[in-house]
Enzyme design. Structure first.
Site, PDB file in Angstrom:
ATOM      1  N   THR A 127      -1.087  -3.988  -5.626  1.00 28.57           N
ATOM      2  CA  THR A 127      -1.696  -3.964  -4.289  1.00 28.57           C
ATOM      3  C   THR A 127      -3.059  -4.655  -4.254  1.00 28.57           C
ATOM      4  OG1 THR A 127      -0.582  -1.863  -3.923  1.00 28.57           O
ATOM      5  CG2 THR A 127      -2.354  -2.404  -2.403  1.00 28.57           C
ATOM      6  N   GLY A 343      -0.344  31.737   6.559  1.00 27.83           N
ATOM      7  CA  GLY A 343      -1.309  32.007   7.629  1.00 27.83           C
ATOM      8  C   GLY A 343      -2.704  31.531   7.240  1.00 27.83           C
ATOM      9  N   GLU A 367       4.248   3.413  -3.612  1.00 31.65           N
ATOM     10  CA  GLU A 367       5.594   2.923  -3.991  1.00 31.65           C
ATOM     11  C   GLU A 367       6.449   2.593  -2.765  1.00 31.65           C
ATOM     12  OE1 GLU A 367       5.403   1.603  -7.078  1.00 31.65           O
ATOM     13  OE2 GLU A 367       7.556   1.972  -6.992  1.00 31.65           O
ATOM     14  N   THR A 369       5.836   2.592   1.692  1.00 28.84           N
ATOM     15  CA  THR A 369       5.639   3.640   2.706  1.00 28.84           C
ATOM     16  C   THR A 369       6.987   4.064   3.299  1.00 28.84           C
ATOM     17  OG1 THR A 369       5.488   2.073   4.531  1.00 28.84           O
ATOM     18  CG2 THR A 369       3.424   2.591   3.369  1.00 28.84           C
TER      19      THR A 369
HETATM   20  C1  LIG Z   1      -3.852   7.090  -4.131  1.00 25.57           C
HETATM   21  C2  LIG Z   1      -3.156   5.767  -4.185  1.00 25.57           C
HETATM   22  C3  LIG Z   1      -2.665   5.284  -5.386  1.00 25.57           C
HETATM   23  C4  LIG Z   1      -2.059   4.036  -5.455  1.00 25.57           C
HETATM   24  N1  LIG Z   1      -1.660   3.541  -6.666  1.00 25.57           N
HETATM   25  C5  LIG Z   1      -1.249   2.237  -6.751  1.00 25.57           C
HETATM   26  C6  LIG Z   1      -1.034   1.626  -8.027  1.00 25.57           C
HETATM   27  O1  LIG Z   1      -1.158   2.262  -9.081  1.00 25.57           O
HETATM   28  N2  LIG Z   1      -0.685   0.306  -8.060  1.00 25.57           N
HETATM   29  C7  LIG Z   1      -0.532  -0.427  -6.922  1.00 25.57           C
HETATM   30  O2  LIG Z   1      -0.230  -1.616  -7.027  1.00 25.57           O
HETATM   31  N3  LIG Z   1      -0.726   0.134  -5.685  1.00 25.57           N
HETATM   32  C8  LIG Z   1      -1.087   1.445  -5.585  1.00 25.57           C
HETATM   33  N4  LIG Z   1      -1.320   2.008  -4.346  1.00 25.57           N
HETATM   34  C9  LIG Z   1      -1.144   1.194  -3.158  1.00 25.57           C
HETATM   35  C10 LIG Z   1       0.041   1.603  -2.297  1.00 25.57           C
HETATM   36  O3  LIG Z   1       1.241   1.234  -2.900  1.00 25.57           O
HETATM   37  C11 LIG Z   1      -0.177   0.973  -0.916  1.00 25.57           C
HETATM   38  O4  LIG Z   1      -1.238   1.692  -0.304  1.00 25.57           O
HETATM   39  C12 LIG Z   1       1.050   0.993  -0.047  1.00 25.57           C
HETATM   40  O5  LIG Z   1       2.001   0.106  -0.551  1.00 25.57           O
HETATM   41  C13 LIG Z   1       0.742   0.621   1.408  1.00 25.57           C
HETATM   42  O6  LIG Z   1      -0.038  -0.529   1.498  1.00 25.57           O
HETATM   43  P1  LIG Z   1      -1.364  -0.519   2.399  1.00 25.57           P
HETATM   44  O7  LIG Z   1      -2.183   0.633   1.987  1.00 25.57           O
HETATM   45  O8  LIG Z   1      -1.965  -1.866   2.343  1.00 25.57           O
HETATM   46  O9  LIG Z   1      -0.854  -0.222   3.862  1.00 25.57           O
HETATM   47  P2  LIG Z   1      -0.183  -1.280   4.945  1.00 25.57           P
HETATM   48  O10 LIG Z   1       0.809  -2.078   4.235  1.00 25.57           O
HETATM   49  O11 LIG Z   1      -1.334  -1.969   5.592  1.00 25.57           O
HETATM   50  O12 LIG Z   1       0.465  -0.259   5.896  1.00 25.57           O
HETATM   51  C14 LIG Z   1      -0.240   0.519   6.874  1.00 25.57           C
HETATM   52  C15 LIG Z   1       0.790   1.158   7.807  1.00 25.57           C
HETATM   53  O13 LIG Z   1       1.555   0.147   8.463  1.00 25.57           O
HETATM   54  C16 LIG Z   1       2.937   0.319   8.229  1.00 25.57           C
HETATM   55  N5  LIG Z   1       3.559  -1.002   8.064  1.00 25.57           N
HETATM   56  C17 LIG Z   1       3.312  -1.916   7.086  1.00 25.57           C
HETATM   57  N6  LIG Z   1       4.078  -3.003   7.246  1.00 25.57           N
HETATM   58  C18 LIG Z   1       4.830  -2.773   8.335  1.00 25.57           C
HETATM   59  C19 LIG Z   1       5.829  -3.530   9.012  1.00 25.57           C
HETATM   60  N7  LIG Z   1       6.227  -4.722   8.571  1.00 25.57           N
HETATM   61  N8  LIG Z   1       6.387  -2.995  10.113  1.00 25.57           N
HETATM   62  C20 LIG Z   1       6.018  -1.786  10.571  1.00 25.57           C
HETATM   63  N9  LIG Z   1       5.100  -1.021   9.969  1.00 25.57           N
HETATM   64  C21 LIG Z   1       4.501  -1.505   8.864  1.00 25.57           C
HETATM   65  C22 LIG Z   1       2.997   1.126   6.943  1.00 25.57           C
HETATM   66  O14 LIG Z   1       4.208   1.847   6.856  1.00 25.57           O
HETATM   67  C23 LIG Z   1       1.793   2.035   7.097  1.00 25.57           C
HETATM   68  O15 LIG Z   1       2.119   3.135   7.885  1.00 25.57           O
HETATM   69  C24 LIG Z   1      -1.893   3.272  -4.275  1.00 25.57           C
HETATM   70  C25 LIG Z   1      -2.363   3.777  -3.058  1.00 25.57           C
HETATM   71  C26 LIG Z   1      -3.009   4.983  -2.997  1.00 25.57           C
HETATM   72  C27 LIG Z   1      -3.561   5.457  -1.681  1.00 25.57           C
END
Ligand SMILES: Cc1cc2nc3c(=O)[nH]c(=O)nc-3n(C[C@H](O)[C@H](O)[C@H](O)COP(=O)(O)OP(=O)(O)OC[C@H]3O[C@@H](n4cnc5c(N)ncnc54)[C@H](O)[C@@H]3O)c2cc1C
Length: 555
Positions: A127, A343, A367, A369
């Site tokens: 990411t 509660g 992994e 959303t």
């Molecule tokens: C605590 C934590 C640990 C993590 N660990 C790792 C790790 O070890 N390695 C790693 O590589 N990543 C890691 N991640 C990253 C994680 O995999 C991403 O946060 C996740 O894939 C979502 O990406 P984003 O946060 O950029 O959200 P976005 O992709 O920006 O998504 C935001 C929202 O928009 C929705 N959305 C996105 N695309 C679309 C679409 N095309 N159509 C409709 N809705 C959409 C999503 O479902 C979500 O609700 C971690 C994240 C957290 C918070």
């Protein structure tokens, strides 16, 4: 190969370790201090102590060669203990995946042996600030360093965001764009130009270290390009999605059950209006029983998918997505209901369920959303619908009608109602071209997951009745109770597919008034009729959960 006995011993030693080192008070304190107990993570990954990572390393590299089913069992157990620590251990597993899938034999020997023998921690760096769900938007670059016409190394520059173990790992798998496309590299901690930020201050899994990474012209030798060929990165990542999503599914399952296993005993002791809460149907049938049914439906799907991956059916990415979607959503609902079940006490730190709820929240985000899972599921099954001219789910339904004829008690009849209705909903969506609406496409993903999980649970209940369940499978419930749980869930699935399906078809303008009446007569009434016996089945499941003398079930 791990025998059932070895697996059970590993699970037991995990539980005993947690009992000694991770008491509730310790977990509450670490959560309040927002602290990753790195020495505990290292003990868990120390081959001379717990050595949990050995389970997922192949035997030829010094591991125990656990299969998908073993790893699911371990992930569920770890999530029951603490999802933050589980995430830290999983990060090594994820970080080593591109190696297991795509590395050269020499690279595998080097890194997998080090994980097994030295217990080094990995992080998985995919990411980026601008590339989350859409990894294709990746900006990190790896520029070739050439000497005498030969690539001798790469200079990597870019930023990674939200990386589990980001501040504590010994080695990192980093996805970066090369001339030939995204590729995985291994970067070791301390490499010149490689830094990490302070750990994030998170809503939950506060016992895991999550940090942003910065790479500024970090030089790695050419042998750090995994597989030795540029441009394989996204394929290597996709090759294990089925597997890795199953692990996060097991996290949702474990955390959901951990919450319910606090709510259930609490409700036997909490007296309100002259009797324990556990005696009150308005409490158990809302807060406990439906969550048990959803979690066990997800478990059935996880176990079935794990068995299929282990049987060599491929990476099963869509099935992994269904398992993750159902188990993590169910885990969230179960944890939320557990707060309600306690509660005011549930709303405080001391009783743990609020921590579990905060922790499990991440499982519908990382992994992939839940929304990306809905899209993955829907797109794949839509193709099956088209290829079979609308027959795919009717054919599935017929199999469950046959199962119902052999085993009338396992919920297969209601699962068949759900699957027939799903086929009809998808066909109506095709005729009116409703998948041009992204919302309808995604909602179909949800309905598909419910219907397929209802089928899986009915199948699992029938295998249990025939004494044919995998010897490593969870056996919390006996065959009669599992059948009742399956009937409860299958009824929910039948109603959901029919009602929600109709809602979106009508909402998208995909059905005429006349057609609506026919559809409602054929499918909605079948789904309503399937609800007969629901209350007595819920009574039966509640009685089992509370160890009471059982009333007769609806079967
Ligand atoms: C605590 C934590 C640990 C993590 N660990 C790792 C790790 O070890 N390695 C790693 O590589 N990543 C890691 N991640 C990253 C994680 O995999 C991403 O946060 C996740 O894939 C979502 O990406 P984003 O946060 O950029 O959200 P976005 O992709 O920006 O998504 C935001 C929202 O928009 C929705 N959305 C996105 N695309 C679309 C679409 N095309 N159509 C409709 N809705 C959409 C999503 O479902 C979500 O609700 C971690 C994240 C957290 C918070």
């Amino acid at each position: 190969m791990i025998t059932n006995k070895t697996l059970k011993l590993s699970l037991k030693s995990l539980r005993e370790f947690a009992k000694k080192k991770l008491t509730d008070q310790e977990l509450i304190d670490l959560d309040a201090r927002d602290e990753c107990p790195i020495e505990i993570v290292r003990e868990l990954c120390n081959p001379d102590k717990i050595g949990i990572q050995l389970l997922f390393i192949p035997e030829e590299f010094g591991g125990m060669g656990g299969n998908t089913f073993d790893v699911y069992c371990i992930c569920e157990e770890m999530a029951r203990i603490d999802l933050g620590i589980a995430t830290s251990v999983l990060a090594t597993f994820l970080g080593s995946d591109p190696i297991t899938v795509g590395a050269t034999p020499e690279q595998k020997k080097l890194w997998l042996s080090r994980i097994a023998d030295e217990g080094i921690l990995f992080a998985y760096g995919a990411t980026e600030p601008e590339a989350g769900s859409d990894l294709g938007a990746l900006r990190t670059v790896a520029e070739r360093v050439i000497e005498n016409d030969k690539i001798i190394g790469y200079k990597i520059s870019g930023n990674k965001q939200w990386i589990s173990n980001g501040g504590v790992a010994d080695a990192y798998s980093i996805l970066a764009n090369t001339q030939a496309g995204p590729s995985w590299f291994v970067v070791e901690k301390g490499a010149k130009g490689f830094t990490h930020d302070e750990p994030e201050d998170k809503h939950g899994i506060r016992l895991s270290n999550t940090a942003a990474l910065a790479l500024d012209n970090v030089y790695v030798n050419a042998d750090r390009l995994l597989g030795g060929v540029e441009g394989q990165g996204l394929l290597q990542a996709q090759a294990v999605f089925g597997y890795t999503r199953l692990m996060v599914a097991a996290f949702g399952l474990g955390a959901g059950w951990a919450a319910l296993d606090r709510a259930i005993p609490y409700s036997t002791k909490r007296i309100q209006a002259g009797a324990p809460l556990s005696e009150k149907q308005g409490y158990t049938h809302k807060l406990i029983v439906p969550n048990v049914a959803r979690l066990e439906a997800a478990r059935a799907y996880i176990e079935e998918t794990a068995e299929r991956i282990d049987a060599g059916e491929g990476s099963l990415n869509t099935e992994g997505a269904i398992a993750k979607y159902m188990a993590t959503e169910a885990g969230n609902f179960a944890a939320d209901a557990s707060i309600q079940a306690l509660g005011g006490y549930g709303y405080t730190h001391e009783y743990m369920v609020e921590k579990i709820k905060r922790d499990v929240r991440i499982t519908t985000i990382y992994e992939g959303t839940s929304e990306i899972m809905e899209m993955t599921i829907s797109r794949d099954r839509w193709q099956l619908h088209l290829k079979t001219r609308g027959q795919h789910y009717h054919d599935q339904a017929k199999k469950f009608e046959e199962l119902h004829a052999r085993h009338p008690n396992v919920g297969a009849g209601s699962a068949a109602v759900a699957l027939h209705a799903l086929a009809e909903v998808m066909e109506k969506a095709r005729l009116a071209r409703l998948t041009r609406y992204q919302h309808i496409l995604f909602r179909l993903g949800e309905l598909i997951a419910f219907a397929e999980c209802a089928g899986s649970l009915a199948r699992r209940a029938s295998l249990m009745a025939e004494n044919k369940l995998n010897e490593k499978a969870n056996r919390r419930f006996d065959a009669t109770t599992l059948a009742a749980i399956s009937r409860v869930f299958a009824r929910e699935a039948a109603l959901k597919v029919t009602q929600d399906g109709l809602r979106w078809i009508v909402g998208g303008g995909g059905i005429s008034d006349a057609d609506l009446d026919t559809f409602a007569r054929r499918f909605a009434s079948a789904a309503h009729r399937a609800q007969a016996g629901l209350i007595s089945d819920m009574d039966f499941v509640a009685d089992t959960l509370y160890g009471r003398a059982q009333r007769a079930s609806a079967a």
